[in-house]
Design a protein around this motif. Structure first.
Motif, PDB file in Angstrom:
ATOM      1  N   SER A  24      12.129  33.019 -52.632  1.00  0.00           N
ATOM      2  CA  SER A  24      13.274  32.110 -52.680  1.00  0.00           C
ATOM      3  C   SER A  24      13.289  31.361 -54.012  1.00  0.00           C
ATOM      4  O   SER A  24      12.242  30.942 -54.508  1.00  0.00           O
ATOM      5  N   ASP A  84      16.606  29.976 -49.657  1.00  0.00           N
ATOM      6  CA  ASP A  84      17.538  31.116 -49.645  1.00  0.00           C
ATOM      7  C   ASP A  84      16.717  32.407 -49.725  1.00  0.00           C
ATOM      8  O   ASP A  84      16.778  33.142 -50.697  1.00  0.00           O
ATOM      9  N   TRP A  85      15.956  32.690 -48.711  1.00  0.00           N
ATOM     10  CA  TRP A  85      14.972  33.774 -48.729  1.00  0.00           C
ATOM     11  C   TRP A  85      15.594  35.132 -49.021  1.00  0.00           C
ATOM     12  O   TRP A  85      16.626  35.491 -48.465  1.00  0.00           O
ATOM     13  N   LYS A  86      14.947  35.850 -49.903  1.00  0.00           N
ATOM     14  CA  LYS A  86      15.270  37.253 -50.169  1.00  0.00           C
ATOM     15  C   LYS A  86      14.102  38.080 -49.643  1.00  0.00           C
ATOM     16  O   LYS A  86      12.944  37.817 -49.971  1.00  0.00           O
ATOM     17  N   ASP A  87      14.403  39.069 -48.814  1.00  0.00           N
ATOM     18  CA  ASP A  87      13.362  39.936 -48.270  1.00  0.00           C
ATOM     19  C   ASP A  87      13.052  41.031 -49.287  1.00  0.00           C
ATOM     20  O   ASP A  87      13.899  41.872 -49.586  1.00  0.00           O
ATOM     21  N   TYR A  93      15.446  38.395 -59.997  1.00  0.00           N
ATOM     22  CA  TYR A  93      15.600  37.061 -59.418  1.00  0.00           C
ATOM     23  C   TYR A  93      15.362  35.948 -60.444  1.00  0.00           C
ATOM     24  O   TYR A  93      15.439  34.763 -60.092  1.00  0.00           O
TER      25      TYR A  93
END
Length: 324
Positions: free
Chosen positions: A102, A123-126, A155
């Motif tokens: 995130s 705002d988690w990104k997997d 990112y």
């Protein structure tokens, strides 16, 4: 008689001066080369045939770090990647582990709860699919395995000088009376690296992430833990056991502190040539070089003549293709 000898000696010196000066002048080197085969394969030596006898010959292969175009310096923006070692023991539930990232986080990271972690404060990104995560069916899952290098450059906010980022390893255990027993996952050597031309350098090591453990309120205490003093340090995320602890759906997070990643450039200094002939070396008629990666390379030979009064040089360039 002495006067006559004196004038004769002076005349001789004057006459010899232009001759001496001529001997000390630096001549432009006469040099040329041909490539026996301008298309070669990886691991196959390419042979360059020379003409002329310059005092010094240097070679630029056109590879990264040995490119004539960057002889005055090379400045790059590195890429970034994450790597770690992973272990999976016991249990039959699959896909319990997720790797998250995130670039948004609360100002205060000291009192996190799962409610905060799972809210829009992050705002988690997997990014799990960037790694090779052990599965229940893997025969060697009880041993630590390198999970690979996951590139996270996408990112990085290119509009800022630094990007703040938080990493988390999420471990989910579903009702074990329905979905089967959960297991034990451990990760260690979690490392942030810079990547320049495929070469990796350590940016942050596992302890520098400041790991903390956050679990859902219904999680059995003492099962998951941060082993910061172990050698090497590791994080353990583990299923609940016994009674109601086997029927609860639970989540554990091994979560890092907010870290700053520089978006700046790296000055690598000038690319270097390969010296292949010096002033006192024997005359070279040819030179061989082997490439270990395919590509099109702009090569350069720099030939010099040199003495106490200075030097003169010529630069000759050609292109070579290296195939798999």
């Amino acid at each position: 008689m002495k006067t006559i000898n004196k004038w004769l000696c002076m005349a001789a010196l004057l006459l010899s001066a232009p001759s001496c000066q001529k001997l000390e002048d630096v001549a432009a080197p006469e040099f040329g080369f041909e490539i026996e085969n301008e298309t070669i394969r990886v691991g196959e030596p390419v042979r360059f045939v020379f003409t002329g006898t310059p005092d010094i010959i240097s070679f630029y292969s056109g590879e990264f770090g040995c490119d004539y175009d960057y002889r005055n310096g090379r400045v790059v923006k590195p890429e970034y990647g994450v790597s770690f070692e992973f272990q999976l023991r016991d249990g039959t539930q699959e896909n319990q582990t997720s790797i998250l990232l995130s670039t948004k986080m609360p100002d205060d990271m000291s009192s996190l709860t799962t409610d905060i972690i799972e809210s829009d404060a992050f705002d988690w990104k997997d990014i799990t699919d960037k790694f090779s995560i052990l599965r229940v069916a893997d025969p060697d899952r009880r041993d630590y395995e390198y999970a690979g290098l996951g590139n996270i450059t996408e990112y990085i906010d290119q509009s800022k000088s630094t990007t703040k980022m938080v990493f988390a390893v999420r471990y989910t255990t579903l009702n074990q009376s329905i979905y089967g027993g959960g297991g034990i996952v451990r990760y260690r050597y979690f490392t942030l690296k810079t990547i320049v031309n495929g070469e990796e350098s350590v940016y942050l090591e596992h302890p520098q992430f400041g790991w903390q453990l956050v679990s859902t309120p219904n999680k059995q205490e003492g099962r998951s833990a941060i082993y910061a003093d172990a050698t090497p340090p590791y994080v353990q995320l583990r299923n609940g056991w016994g009674g109601e602890h086997t029927t609860n759906d639970t989540r554990d997070y091994g979560i890092s502190q907010a870290i700053e990643i520089s978006n700046g450039e790296m000055d690598l200094g000038p690319d270097k040539s390969i010296p292949i002939r010096g002033v006192n070396d024997v005359v070279m008629k040819s030179y061989e070089y082997t490439y270990d990666k395919p590509g099109t390379y702009n090569i350069a030979f720099v030939a010099k003549n040199i003495n106490i009064n200075g030097e003169k040089s010529v630069v000759l360039r050609k292109t070579i293709t290296v195939e798999e």
